[in-house]
Each structure stands twice: as C-alpha cells, then as structure tokens.
Design a protein around this motif. Sequence first.
Motif, mmCIF file in Angstrom:
data_model
loop_
_atom_site.group_PDB
_atom_site.id
_atom_site.type_symbol
_atom_site.label_atom_id
_atom_site.label_comp_id
_atom_site.label_asym_id
_atom_site.label_seq_id
_atom_site.Cartn_x
_atom_site.Cartn_y
_atom_site.Cartn_z
ATOM 1 N N VAL A 2 5.879 4.392 -3.032
ATOM 2 C CA VAL A 2 5.127 3.711 -1.971
ATOM 3 C C VAL A 2 5.215 2.193 -2.141
ATOM 4 O O VAL A 2 5.497 1.462 -1.189
ATOM 5 C CB VAL A 2 3.655 4.171 -1.975
ATOM 6 C CG1 VAL A 2 2.843 3.338 -1.002
ATOM 7 C CG2 VAL A 2 3.565 5.644 -1.629
ATOM 8 N N TYR A 3 5.005 1.718 -3.376
ATOM 9 C CA TYR A 3 5.104 0.268 -3.602
ATOM 10 C C TYR A 3 6.500 -0.221 -3.214
ATOM 11 O O TYR A 3 6.656 -1.210 -2.500
ATOM 12 C CB TYR A 3 4.889 -0.083 -5.078
ATOM 13 C CG TYR A 3 3.463 0.073 -5.578
ATOM 14 C CD1 TYR A 3 2.403 -0.514 -4.908
ATOM 15 C CD2 TYR A 3 3.197 0.780 -6.748
ATOM 16 C CE1 TYR A 3 1.102 -0.368 -5.378
ATOM 17 C CE2 TYR A 3 1.905 0.926 -7.225
ATOM 18 C CZ TYR A 3 0.856 0.351 -6.542
ATOM 19 O OH TYR A 3 -0.416 0.488 -7.006
ATOM 20 N N ALA A 4 7.525 0.478 -3.706
ATOM 21 C CA ALA A 4 8.885 -0.011 -3.525
ATOM 22 C C ALA A 4 9.371 0.255 -2.108
ATOM 23 O O ALA A 4 9.913 -0.636 -1.452
ATOM 24 C CB ALA A 4 9.817 0.644 -4.541
ATOM 25 N N PHE B 44 -4.576 -1.189 -4.846
ATOM 26 C CA PHE B 44 -3.233 -0.999 -4.321
ATOM 27 C C PHE B 44 -2.665 -2.324 -3.804
ATOM 28 O O PHE B 44 -1.518 -2.678 -4.054
ATOM 29 C CB PHE B 44 -3.304 0.037 -3.190
ATOM 30 C CG PHE B 44 -2.055 0.142 -2.366
ATOM 31 C CD1 PHE B 44 -0.969 0.846 -2.839
ATOM 32 C CD2 PHE B 44 -1.976 -0.483 -1.120
ATOM 33 C CE1 PHE B 44 0.188 0.945 -2.076
ATOM 34 C CE2 PHE B 44 -0.824 -0.385 -0.356
ATOM 35 C CZ PHE B 44 0.263 0.323 -0.832
ATOM 36 N N TRP B 45 -3.506 -3.097 -3.115
ATOM 37 C CA TRP B 45 -3.040 -4.323 -2.463
ATOM 38 C C TRP B 45 -2.599 -5.376 -3.473
ATOM 39 O O TRP B 45 -1.754 -6.213 -3.156
ATOM 40 C CB TRP B 45 -4.138 -4.891 -1.562
ATOM 41 C CG TRP B 45 -4.534 -3.893 -0.527
ATOM 42 C CD1 TRP B 45 -5.679 -3.153 -0.495
ATOM 43 C CD2 TRP B 45 -3.765 -3.486 0.602
ATOM 44 N NE1 TRP B 45 -5.668 -2.325 0.585
ATOM 45 C CE2 TRP B 45 -4.506 -2.503 1.284
ATOM 46 C CE3 TRP B 45 -2.510 -3.855 1.108
ATOM 47 C CZ2 TRP B 45 -4.042 -1.883 2.429
ATOM 48 C CZ3 TRP B 45 -2.048 -3.242 2.260
ATOM 49 C CH2 TRP B 45 -2.809 -2.268 2.908
ATOM 50 N N SER C 131 4.482 -8.028 -3.214
ATOM 51 C CA SER C 131 5.822 -7.452 -3.125
ATOM 52 C C SER C 131 6.467 -7.683 -1.768
ATOM 53 O O SER C 131 7.655 -7.457 -1.588
ATOM 54 C CB SER C 131 5.771 -5.939 -3.376
ATOM 55 O OG SER C 131 5.171 -5.668 -4.601
ATOM 56 N N LEU C 132 5.664 -8.117 -0.798
ATOM 57 C CA LEU C 132 6.195 -8.243 0.559
ATOM 58 C C LEU C 132 7.037 -9.491 0.727
ATOM 59 O O LEU C 132 7.730 -9.663 1.720
ATOM 60 C CB LEU C 132 5.034 -8.296 1.558
ATOM 61 C CG LEU C 132 4.132 -7.075 1.589
ATOM 62 C CD1 LEU C 132 3.063 -7.238 2.656
ATOM 63 C CD2 LEU C 132 4.956 -5.835 1.858
ATOM 64 N N VAL C 133 6.954 -10.398 -0.237
ATOM 65 C CA VAL C 133 7.577 -11.703 -0.076
ATOM 66 C C VAL C 133 8.931 -11.726 -0.761
ATOM 67 O O VAL C 133 9.042 -11.371 -1.926
ATOM 68 C CB VAL C 133 6.679 -12.787 -0.690
ATOM 69 C CG1 VAL C 133 7.210 -14.145 -0.317
ATOM 70 C CG2 VAL C 133 5.262 -12.601 -0.226
ATOM 71 N N SER C 134 9.960 -12.143 -0.035
ATOM 72 C CA SER C 134 11.282 -12.221 -0.625
ATOM 73 C C SER C 134 12.008 -13.482 -0.160
ATOM 74 O O SER C 134 12.654 -13.479 0.886
ATOM 75 C CB SER C 134 12.092 -10.981 -0.237
ATOM 76 O OG SER C 134 13.443 -11.207 -0.510
ATOM 77 N N PRO C 135 11.897 -14.558 -0.903
ATOM 78 C CA PRO C 135 12.570 -15.797 -0.505
ATOM 79 C C PRO C 135 14.078 -15.595 -0.361
ATOM 80 O O PRO C 135 14.689 -16.095 0.581
ATOM 81 C CB PRO C 135 12.272 -16.760 -1.653
ATOM 82 C CG PRO C 135 11.154 -16.164 -2.414
ATOM 83 C CD PRO C 135 11.167 -14.704 -2.164
ATOM 84 N N PHE C 136 14.646 -14.829 -1.267
ATOM 85 C CA PHE C 136 16.068 -14.591 -1.194
ATOM 86 C C PHE C 136 16.430 -13.850 0.092
ATOM 87 O O PHE C 136 17.446 -14.118 0.731
ATOM 88 C CB PHE C 136 16.550 -13.798 -2.408
ATOM 89 C CG PHE C 136 18.010 -13.478 -2.349
ATOM 90 C CD1 PHE C 136 18.957 -14.450 -2.644
ATOM 91 C CD2 PHE C 136 18.449 -12.219 -1.967
ATOM 92 C CE1 PHE C 136 20.301 -14.163 -2.561
ATOM 93 C CE2 PHE C 136 19.793 -11.933 -1.884
ATOM 94 C CZ PHE C 136 20.723 -12.910 -2.190
ATOM 95 N N THR D 163 -4.424 5.845 -11.921
ATOM 96 C CA THR D 163 -3.915 6.506 -10.720
ATOM 97 C C THR D 163 -3.200 5.524 -9.794
ATOM 98 O O THR D 163 -2.610 5.936 -8.805
ATOM 99 C CB THR D 163 -5.055 7.186 -9.939
ATOM 100 O OG1 THR D 163 -6.032 6.186 -9.626
ATOM 101 C CG2 THR D 163 -5.695 8.270 -10.757
ATOM 102 N N LEU D 164 -3.256 4.227 -10.111
ATOM 103 C CA LEU D 164 -2.546 3.243 -9.280
ATOM 104 C C LEU D 164 -1.239 2.795 -9.921
ATOM 105 O O LEU D 164 -0.456 2.083 -9.312
ATOM 106 C CB LEU D 164 -3.424 1.996 -9.054
ATOM 107 C CG LEU D 164 -4.670 2.157 -8.210
ATOM 108 C CD1 LEU D 164 -5.490 0.876 -8.226
ATOM 109 C CD2 LEU D 164 -4.299 2.506 -6.784
#
Lengths: 442, 305
Positions: free
Chosen positions: B103-105, B166-167, B173-178, B248-249
Amino acid sequence: MQIKKRAAAVALLTAATVVLTGCASGSTTSGGDAAACEPSEGKVDLTFTTWIPGMEDVAAVWNEENPDVQVKVQTGPNGNGGTYQNFFNQLKAGNAPDLGQIEYDALPNFRVQDGLMDLAACEGVLDAKADFVDWTWGQVNFGEEDAVYAVPQDAGPMAMFYRADLFAANNIAIPTTWEEFAVAAEAVRATGGYITNFSQSDINQFAGFVWQAGGSWFENDGENWTIDLASPESVKVADYWQDLIDRDLVSTNPPWTDEWNNAYNTGSNWTWNSAAWGANSIASGAPDTSGNWSVALSPQWAAGDNAAGNWGGSSTAVFKGSKHPYEAAQFALWLNTSDEALTMLNKSANLYPAAKSGLELPALKEGVEFYGGQAIYDVFAEASDHVSPDFIWGPTMTQVYNDTSDGFKGAVTGNGTLTDALTSAQQSTIDALEAQSIPVNK
Amino acid sequence: MSTLTPTVPAKPARGLRSTEGKAPRAQRESPFARVSAMIVMGVFTLYFLVPIWWLLVAASKNRSQFNSTNPLWFADFSLFENMGNLIAYRDGVYLKWMLNSAVYAGGGALVGTIIAGMCGYALAKYNFPGRELIFNVVLGGVLVPATALALPLFLIFSQISLTNTFWSVFLPSLVSPFGVYLARIYASASVPDELIEAARLDGAGELRTFFTVSVRMMVPALVTVFLFQFVAIWNNFFLPLIMLRDETLFPVTLGLYAWNSQVNQIPVLRDYVLIGALLSIIPLIIIFLLLQRFWRNGLSAGSVK
C-alpha cells in the motif's frame, strides 16, 4: 548545525541535572519531579514501547484486570538498533511514550539527557527495592538512596556453559578458577580444540568479566564522571585473556557468525562464559550437540570465591513528560514482579527476571533437555545472588563499545594488546564526554 | 539481467575484425579489452547474484542445517515449511507487513507519479513567471537525501500529532523531485504544443487535455517515475523507523529489521528473517519484469536531453 545545537542542548540539560542532583545529595529537600506522583482522575491510556516479542499479550492481561488503566504496546528494533534514538527524538518533540524499555547500560545516557522520571514518590516503588535482586536496584537508582529512575526487568547473570561430555572423555577437570581455566585450556588445545572463544566485539561480555573481578568502568559522584576503563581489575582481566590469545589457547571468531556457531556445533569450542539468556543461543547455534552441555558457576579469580558477572538485562522506565507517572509506575511494578507477567515474558522472550520471586518460577526450576536435563537456571539463580552491585555504566556506552571493540579487533590479530585497547578507549571516552560537556574527572 | 545483453554482438564483431586486418583503435576493440570487459561484467554479475543465491539456499534450510551445511548448496528442502511457519508466526504479522509495503509503495508511487507528471507537464508547457525558479528549487530537492529529511519530518509530524500513523509514511512518499524533472524533460520533448492547441480548440479543458491527450504521450516517462518511486518507497527504511511504533503499520523492511535486531536472544527469528527477506523481494522482481521495457525507454529519454 544540528550537532552543535544538540551539544548545546545536552550541555544545558547536563548542567540542569547536575544542579538537581547536587541539591538532592546536598540537602534533605526532595529532588525535583519526584515530589509529584498522584493518581490521575478517570480512565488513563498509557503507551509502552518495547522490543520484546509477546509483550502485547502481557499487556492484554493487565488491561483485562485494570479497565481504568489501559496500556498500548508499541514496538520497534532493539535499543541500539534505533529505538533509543527514537526515544531521544520523541523526548525532543515532546511525544515520548509513557513507558519504555531501556537496557541498564543505556540508562545513564537517558539520565544525563534528563529523559527519565524519578519514580521515588510513586506509591510502592521505593518499597519494591526488596523485591528485586540487590544489584539490579543499583542499576536503576545510580546509587542515589531516594531516587528510582526505572524498574528492573531482566538480568543476565553469567555462568560457564561447558561440554560436559568432552571434559569427561578427555579426563580434564572442570575449571573452578581462572588459573585452572588456563591450565585446562592447554589440555583442551592438546586435543585439537579450543577451550573457548574470545569475543572481540562483545564488549558487554568483557565488561561482565571485569564486573566479576570486582572492577567498575565508571563512577559518578553526583557531579563528575570518573572513567576507569583501564582500572587494575580491568587490566588484570585483559592481561589474562591476552595471554590466552598469545598462546593460541582460545579461538577468536567474530561472535554470532556462522563460523562462531559452527565452532560450537562441531565441538571445536568447549565452553562459553555467558548470561542466562545465552542458553537458547547455544541450543540454536549448536543443535548437533544437544544433551552434551552443562552449566557451572564461572571460574573465580581466587579459589573459594563465588563472584559472578552480568551480561545484559533491561529495565522499564517512565519518560519525562508522561502525564500519568503514577499509573505507569504501577504497571511497571506489576510487569516486573507479578508471577503471571514474568512467566509470560520468560516464555515468549526467554527473559530471565530481575525480581527475586521470578527466580522461583516453575519454568526456571525445570531440567533443560539440551543441557542433559540439568536444572541450569538454579546455577544462574546462584550467580545472580553474587553479582556485585558496584558496577556502573557510563553515559556514552555505544561509543565505549565501538572504541574498545576496534582496539580488541586489532589485539586478536596481533596488533597491539587488549590493555592498549582499554587505555586508548579510556582517553576517547573522556574526549567523548567532554565533547558533550558532561563533567569528567581526568 | 539486462547488463548481459551488450555482450551478445561479440561474435560478428570478431569476424569482421579478422577480415579487415588492422583497424583503427577507436573503432575496433582489441580482443583483450573485450575479454576483460566480459570478465569484469561476469564478476559483477556473480557479485550481485551470489547473495540472492545464498538467501534462497539459506531460506530453504531448517535451523539445525543452517549452520552445519554448505551455505551455498541445498540441504533438506524445507522452503515451503519455513514459509508456512513465517506466515503463522504471531498471527500472520508478516503478511500484514507485506500488505503495508504494497500500500505504501503502490499507493505512494501511483499518487506520486500523478503529482510529478502534472507538475512536470505544467513546468514544460505553461509559461508563467517564476517557472525556472520553481524548477530549480525542485531540482535542488533531488540533491537532498531522503534520510536527511526524516528527522525534521518527524519533528513536524509531531507538531500535528501525525507520527505513528499511516499518513506519516505515506505523505512524504508522494513527493518525487526526480519525477518532476523527468516528467518535465519528457513532456517538453514528446508532447507537441500543436496538439495541446488542437485539444483546446476542440473545447477540452486543461485537465482533460492533460489526462486524455498528454498523459498518453508521457507514458514511458510516467512508468519510469512510477518504478523509481515504487522501489524507493519499498526500500525506504529510515523514515518508517523514525515515524512508526505500531507494529501493524510497519512496512516489511522495518519489520524484518526489528526481528533481525533480536536474533541473538530469540534465535527462532533468524529463520523468519531469512525466508521473509526472500519473499519480500518477489514483488519487486515482478514489477520490474512487467515494466522493464518502459523503464529503459524512459531512462534513456531523460539521459540524452
């Protein structure tokens, strides 16, 4: 920048600690936060961070019995694996858990950084002293009579695991003194084996040897730290092992590796001076030798003595900032003294209790198959009685372990000696404390 | 695997050289260079594959054989038994970790790719004041290692009481400069202005133009960004270590690390760490195999600009 700021903060905290402890020991006024430890109104939720597997089952038992004080278990890697750093981060951010697991050797670090709540004023805590094996209490009050910074949880009194079958088959007597141990080492070597392995990176084990010899590595007079890594006792132990290494009477495999396990599994290593929790380590690392091991008290420096060292063990501490120190202290006491909790912890995580009553648990009275049916924990219980209460840990143990182990790794390959390693670690430890502005006697 | 493909044309090249005799150095490699290159690549392939082989072998052994048998060859094959034990341990907490990681990835990479794609597209296709400044700031973000941001993030999330949720792992993780960089480069090269103009004339709004027209042309870049993000989040260990306390997280990396830190005292965990590590790379392998060709296209598109 970050580091500078941190150092400054540490310096400030240390100064504050020094002032506080100075007051406490100088006069009869109660020390700081110890004064307030009242029960909270209404339902209380506590958080407890620990890396012991199965703790949530133990907490569930408590939660069942105490509907008004609910404990939520949080977890993570072991202390030095990241949980201690997390505790420090959380203390900085002001959201530390109410309770946390801290090993004895890390407690002074938290104390120096002012992260621990003094529980002395909490009901029943000072009285609990009698419930615990004497020396463990010294680990949690740092020698301050009217202070308690954590509740002892488990301990690692040391004894000697040995291959009873090999000693018997070769007609070698089980050594009871270190002198006999060295003589036996020659006899064992003559058969092609090694009497034991000198562990270059288990500095806690070496500290246990020094502990047994009556030494201590640190001292704190309430203000200044004195560092004694190269004390006479320490040097005596180092010289002894150096001699065995020089004569090739002990192996020098890095500990906890396949190589190391294999040396035990194939019978080329005959003994291991280790803690109560080590019983499972051998059983798992050397499964082919089941039934051939026994446990005896550690060899002594003087014939007829019965001193023991300690390796490992942890405590349950309440962090500064907890809103419910009273309830947290009650839980910590229950967790570490009630038969119910201790039995569960022994079962799930192989913990060897620090509470006197815990040493009488049925599970610790039984014979163990791997050790030929010997009731090995009786030996550890006896050792536990004879661990000196005077060994004190310093505030920068991670650095001490790293520096000492660097030197030891050199020494086992013929590069310098163990004593050299201690002398140089002594100096680097003084430097490390000064770098953090912790007052130190040179 | 793909590192081996360049060595394939070796044979025809050798044939050519022998008919032409002496060839200029710049165009023809000497057999010595070719062989040594092969050897170097062979050594590296071994270097990368042996640990995985070891892991597979070790995971298939039971505990008593682990120490006593050849570490690079199988003993009694108990891989599936070990898997069963791992999954049964502590009510299947390992499966929970795998699901968390997915889920995270998966979620993080998907949302992160959309954000990066939109951002890069906007920087490439719209003219507005400060455009280059924003782009340069984002580029600067590529230089900052994620590990260095973990502690500041922890302190910020502490302020808003979002640690140990979870957040706390998902949002960063949502941020990707590249990803923004790659999406911009790719969009400016592959999405013609005329096409966007045409879409506008046909009455499509900007959002609709982006999602129905531009995205299709940016697919190779977006898949690359997705893969990068997926792998980065799957392997991200430090941020969850700092943020999460609730078992559990945990993502699978942190869970295995936590177990591994206790192997000395609870030896049974060693089996679970080994088999768990083996299983945890399977999703990565699958996703790589599925998306491999996009990955390579996207990479080269970014590299030549």
